[in-house]
Design a protein around this motif. Structure first.
Motif, PDB file in Angstrom:
ATOM      1  N   SER A 205       0.822  -1.213   0.000  1.00 46.92           N
ATOM      2  CA  SER A 205       0.000   0.000   0.000  1.00 46.92           C
ATOM      3  C   SER A 205       0.856   1.262   0.000  1.00 46.92           C
ATOM      4  O   SER A 205       0.564   2.228  -0.715  1.00 46.92           O
ATOM      5  CB  SER A 205      -0.937   0.007   1.212  1.00 46.92           C
ATOM      6  OG  SER A 205      -1.765  -1.124   1.209  1.00 46.92           O
ATOM      7  N   ARG A 206       1.938   1.246   0.794  1.00 44.09           N
ATOM      8  CA  ARG A 206       2.791   2.428   0.877  1.00 44.09           C
ATOM      9  C   ARG A 206       4.082   2.296   0.076  1.00 44.09           C
ATOM     10  O   ARG A 206       4.640   3.294  -0.371  1.00 44.09           O
ATOM     11  CB  ARG A 206       3.108   2.743   2.344  1.00 44.09           C
ATOM     12  CG  ARG A 206       1.880   3.219   3.115  1.00 44.09           C
ATOM     13  CD  ARG A 206       2.181   3.673   4.519  1.00 44.09           C
ATOM     14  NE  ARG A 206       2.385   2.540   5.428  1.00 44.09           N
ATOM     15  CZ  ARG A 206       3.487   2.306   6.101  1.00 44.09           C
ATOM     16  NH1 ARG A 206       4.522   3.113   5.976  1.00 44.09           N
ATOM     17  NH2 ARG A 206       3.578   1.266   6.906  1.00 44.09           N
ATOM     18  N   GLY A 207       4.552   1.060  -0.115  1.00 43.20           N
ATOM     19  CA  GLY A 207       5.843   0.887  -0.779  1.00 43.20           C
ATOM     20  C   GLY A 207       5.770   0.498  -2.237  1.00 43.20           C
ATOM     21  O   GLY A 207       6.782   0.523  -2.940  1.00 43.20           O
ATOM     22  N   ILE A 384     -17.129 -10.706 -10.898  1.00 41.92           N
ATOM     23  CA  ILE A 384     -15.746 -10.558 -11.351  1.00 41.92           C
ATOM     24  C   ILE A 384     -15.363  -9.095 -11.152  1.00 41.92           C
ATOM     25  O   ILE A 384     -15.933  -8.202 -11.780  1.00 41.92           O
ATOM     26  CB  ILE A 384     -15.573 -10.971 -12.820  1.00 41.92           C
ATOM     27  CG1 ILE A 384     -15.956 -12.443 -13.018  1.00 41.92           C
ATOM     28  CG2 ILE A 384     -14.128 -10.751 -13.277  1.00 41.92           C
ATOM     29  CD1 ILE A 384     -15.823 -12.939 -14.456  1.00 41.92           C
ATOM     30  N   VAL A 385     -14.426  -8.859 -10.240  1.00 43.93           N
ATOM     31  CA  VAL A 385     -14.025  -7.500  -9.900  1.00 43.93           C
ATOM     32  C   VAL A 385     -12.503  -7.407  -9.947  1.00 43.93           C
ATOM     33  O   VAL A 385     -11.792  -8.412  -9.871  1.00 43.93           O
ATOM     34  CB  VAL A 385     -14.523  -7.095  -8.494  1.00 43.93           C
ATOM     35  CG1 VAL A 385     -16.034  -7.068  -8.440  1.00 43.93           C
ATOM     36  CG2 VAL A 385     -13.965  -8.025  -7.425  1.00 43.93           C
ATOM     37  N   SER A 386     -12.010  -6.189 -10.050  1.00 42.66           N
ATOM     38  CA  SER A 386     -10.568  -5.965  -9.980  1.00 42.66           C
ATOM     39  C   SER A 386     -10.311  -4.630  -9.312  1.00 42.66           C
ATOM     40  O   SER A 386     -11.196  -3.774  -9.223  1.00 42.66           O
ATOM     41  CB  SER A 386      -9.931  -6.000 -11.371  1.00 42.66           C
ATOM     42  OG  SER A 386     -10.354  -4.908 -12.154  1.00 42.66           O
ATOM     43  N   THR A 387      -9.084  -4.460  -8.851  1.00 43.50           N
ATOM     44  CA  THR A 387      -8.693  -3.227  -8.177  1.00 43.50           C
ATOM     45  C   THR A 387      -7.217  -2.994  -8.425  1.00 43.50           C
ATOM     46  O   THR A 387      -6.487  -3.924  -8.816  1.00 43.50           O
ATOM     47  CB  THR A 387      -8.967  -3.318  -6.662  1.00 43.50           C
ATOM     48  OG1 THR A 387      -8.638  -2.075  -6.035  1.00 43.50           O
ATOM     49  CG2 THR A 387      -8.115  -4.403  -6.019  1.00 43.50           C
ATOM     50  N   SER A 388      -6.780  -1.805  -8.182  1.00 46.88           N
ATOM     51  CA  SER A 388      -5.354  -1.525  -8.208  1.00 46.88           C
ATOM     52  C   SER A 388      -4.664  -2.451  -7.220  1.00 46.88           C
ATOM     53  O   SER A 388      -5.103  -2.600  -6.080  1.00 46.88           O
ATOM     54  CB  SER A 388      -5.098  -0.066  -7.826  1.00 46.88           C
ATOM     55  OG  SER A 388      -3.763   0.124  -7.402  1.00 46.88           O
ATOM     56  N   ALA A 389      -3.589  -3.104  -7.652  1.00 42.73           N
ATOM     57  CA  ALA A 389      -2.882  -4.017  -6.755  1.00 42.73           C
ATOM     58  C   ALA A 389      -2.399  -3.286  -5.511  1.00 42.73           C
ATOM     59  O   ALA A 389      -2.356  -3.863  -4.417  1.00 42.73           O
ATOM     60  CB  ALA A 389      -1.702  -4.662  -7.487  1.00 42.73           C
ATOM     61  N   ARG A 390      -2.075  -2.028  -5.662  1.00 49.63           N
ATOM     62  CA  ARG A 390      -1.588  -1.252  -4.517  1.00 49.63           C
ATOM     63  C   ARG A 390      -2.669  -1.083  -3.451  1.00 49.63           C
ATOM     64  O   ARG A 390      -2.372  -0.945  -2.262  1.00 49.63           O
ATOM     65  CB  ARG A 390      -1.085   0.105  -4.995  1.00 49.63           C
ATOM     66  CG  ARG A 390      -0.246   0.848  -3.983  1.00 49.63           C
ATOM     67  CD  ARG A 390       0.662   1.858  -4.640  1.00 49.63           C
ATOM     68  NE  ARG A 390       1.549   2.469  -3.666  1.00 49.63           N
ATOM     69  CZ  ARG A 390       2.662   3.126  -3.979  1.00 49.63           C
ATOM     70  NH1 ARG A 390       3.011   3.249  -5.257  1.00 49.63           N
ATOM     71  NH2 ARG A 390       3.413   3.664  -3.042  1.00 49.63           N
ATOM     72  N   ASP A 391      -3.936  -1.137  -3.877  1.00 48.14           N
ATOM     73  CA  ASP A 391      -5.053  -0.952  -2.934  1.00 48.14           C
ATOM     74  C   ASP A 391      -5.659  -2.272  -2.470  1.00 48.14           C
ATOM     75  O   ASP A 391      -6.645  -2.263  -1.729  1.00 48.14           O
ATOM     76  CB  ASP A 391      -6.163  -0.122  -3.595  1.00 48.14           C
ATOM     77  CG  ASP A 391      -5.752   1.314  -3.834  1.00 48.14           C
ATOM     78  OD1 ASP A 391      -4.862   1.798  -3.107  1.00 48.14           O
ATOM     79  OD2 ASP A 391      -6.300   1.941  -4.760  1.00 48.14           O
TER      80      ASP A 391
END
Length: 603
Positions: A205-207, A384-391
């Motif tokens: 999330s931060r790195g 079926i959903v997706s999101t930013s990997a960072r989030d």
């Protein structure tokens, strides 16, 4: 010479030979361990001197958290307690509790007499020295997620690492002694008491990086890595232990050692999947940080078949589809087969967009939709959903609104205390039964696939079976397989397409608390049903390996099941670093030399 002879014996000894015969018990340790009330139990003055050596409030005389309920089961304090144990962070912060409260007929969560709430490696070394000198039963607890009860034992001294939870990122890490022999890599160093939610927050999330860790966010980092360690995306990134670069560990002699590929390599290998609590107390781990994909996503489907024959047909459809489209590094998590003729898909993906994931699943969904008389699909716009990997691990407003993530509800709890709602059932659970088995990828070949589907269907008639496809490494990239091959894990994991799991549990309970007693009769029935399901799978795979962290407490052939041909080498490492058996856990390396409670050394 002794170690060479041990390895020679191990190589020549078949699995049917009792493993304890490979290395004779040392005469100096035959006296066993002491309990409170024994003449050799440490005096108050000796405990006081330990407290002075530690300083501050590190030495704790543990009180049972169950006392209010045993005294007044219907009282408000007991009601409040059984509500609180549904929160995994509450359980983790209580020195006398474990995440699972027991296993009917096997073990019950029992607080230690004293605990060292370690803040430093020096505190851990002091606790080990004291336990060794006074012949105490020693227990180690970080996250406390042990189905086998290994982070709990009565009449013991607990080393509690919860306070050792620092997380530090490195841009160019090289292990001690590996200068000039290994290229610098991005890495993260993690204290033994940290849980994965906090590591993901720092690293992802931060790195903006990825570290291979556990799927359940409240699992302790040290325990998961030492057990081998699977996460949702292990099909792509391999085992958590495969990403281990270095560990700081205190061994039975009280020495602080740095273990990596260049320093203490045999200890390093044993820590990578040899099981926690057997070779030493890990105080810090350094893990490789991988590049983060652009997005992560999830697929959630529920399909109900109209009859048993229709369900057998559905099993065939999903297995064919998995073999053709999902047996690759993009996909992980679970395909669940239930006795009520329901198929539940709860999978994740990486390296694909939502549109690409939808295209992958279209042939399967079309086949299901083409047979409305046989199959009924539970429709959801969010299937079926997706999101930013960072989030992915962040408690965003969207995920909180739709119930995709939960937070620690205690007043003043850190914002980073998050967990998946599906894992909350485990908080405070009492297990009734549990079994697992790796299923080799050869079963997906066309000539064997029908037999696999028949076995899965037959198993589902007894009990629900989940195929954890991220917990078998067949189909993973060559780099992940090579790293896993260099661990103590059972080599069966390399050729498995999935780990089949069947489990049953009851709500939080404790023996002797009226209204909150474990249901022993129900547990017995459910354990028998799980046994029936896995008997069906064992007809297809007679001697499957099993993942030690998610396995049967009563596993009869556990050395072969958990470690296969690696067990003799692990036993040799045990003899080298803990010859007197200070470290004992149920079905841990060398535990066959001790009584079931770990107090009496066998002749």
């Amino acid at each position: 010479m002794r170690r060479r002879r041990l390895v020679q014996l191990a190589a020549a000894t078949p699995f049917a030979t009792p493993w304890g015969l490979l290395a004779p018990a040392r005469a100096a340790a035959t006296a066993g361990r002491v309990r409170p009330g024994d003449p050799d139990w440490p005096s108050d003055a000796q405990w006081q001197r330990l407290g002075e050596r530690l300083g501050g409030d590190a030495l704790v005389k543990v009180q049972s958290p169950f006392t209010p309920c045993l005294e007044a089961p219907a009282g408000p304090a007991c009601t409040q307690f059984f509500n609180a144990v549904r929160n995994p962070y509450f359980l983790g912060d209580e020195i006398g509790l474990t995440q699972t409260l027991g296993w009917v007929g096997a073990w019950t969560s029992s607080p230690s007499v004293h605990a060292v709430a370690a803040r430093s490696t020096a505190d851990v070394a002091a606790a080990i020295d004291f336990a060794r000198e006074h012949r105490l039963r020693l227990v180690v607890k970080g996250g406390g997620h042990s189905y086998q009860g290994t982070s709990s034992a009565p009449d013991s001294l607990l080393v509690w690492t919860r306070r050792m939870n620092q997380v530090l990122l490195h841009d160019d890490f090289v292990g001690k002694g590996c200068e000039g022999r290994a290229a610098p890599v991005r890495a993260v160093s993690v204290g033994a008491g940290a849980v994965w939610a906090h590591v993901y927050d720092a690293v992802t999330s931060r790195g903006g990086g990825y570290v291979q860790g556990g799927g359940c966010m409240t699992v302790g980092v040290a325990g998961l890595v030492q057990s081998g360690g699977f996460g949702s995306f292990s099909k792509a990134y391999g085992l958590a232990s495969g990403s281990l670069l270095e560990a700081e560990v205190v061994t039975a002699d009280g020495r602080v050692r740095i273990a990596n590929a260049c320093s203490e390599p045999e200890l390093f290998w044993g820590l990578k999947g040899g099981g926690g609590g057997s070779l030493g107390v890990v105080t810090r781990l350094t893990l490789k940080v991988h590049a983060l994909p652009e997005s992560f996503g999830a697929v959630n489907l529920t399909i109900k078949a109209s009859s048993a024959p229709a369900f057998r047909r559905l099993v065939g459809l999903i297995v064919d589809f998995y073999a053709a489209a999902l047996h690759n590094p993009h996909w992980g998590e679970q395909i669940r087969l239930r006795p009520d003729n329901t198929l539940r898909v709860a999978m994740v993906f990486q390296g694909l967009s939502r549109a690409e994931a939808q295209a992958v699943w279209k042939p399967f969904l079309d086949a299901v939709d083409a047979a409305p008389e046989a199959f009924e699909t539970e429709y959801s716009p969010l299937r079926i959903v997706s999101t930013s990997a960072r989030d992915f691990w962040s408690p965003t407003l969207f995920k909180r609104m739709f119930g995709f993530i939960s937070t620690d509800d205690r007043p003043g709890a850190p914002a980073g205390n998050v967990f998946w709602p599906g894992d909350q059932r485990q908080a405070g659970q009492v297990l009734h039964g549990y079994q697992s088995a790796w299923l080799p990828a050869a079963l997906l070949q066309p000539e064997r696939r029908s037999a696999l589907c028949d076995a899965l269907f037959a198993a589902s008639r007894h009990w629900g079976v989940s195929l954890h496809v991220n917990k078998g490494l067949a189909g993973a990239p060559a780099e992940a397989l090579a790293a896993a091959r260099d661990t103590a894990m059972n080599p069966a994991v390399l050729d498995a397409f999935a780990l089949a799991i069947g489990g049953a549990d009851g709500p939080p309970a404790f023996p002797g608390v009226a209204g909150h007693e474990p249901d022993a009769a129900l547990a017995q029935r459910q354990a028998a049903a799980i046994g029936g399901a896995f008997d069906e799978l064992r007809r297809l795979v007679p001697q499957p390996g099993s993942y030690l962290s998610e396995s049967n407490y009563f596993e009869p052939d556990w050395q072969r099941s958990f470690w296969g041909g690696n067990y003799p080498r692990l036993l040799a490492a045990k003899e080298r670093y803990d010859p007197d058996g200070l470290f004992f856990v149920h079905h841990g390396v060398g535990s066959e030399r001790w009584s079931a409670d770990g107090f009496t050394r066998k002749a």
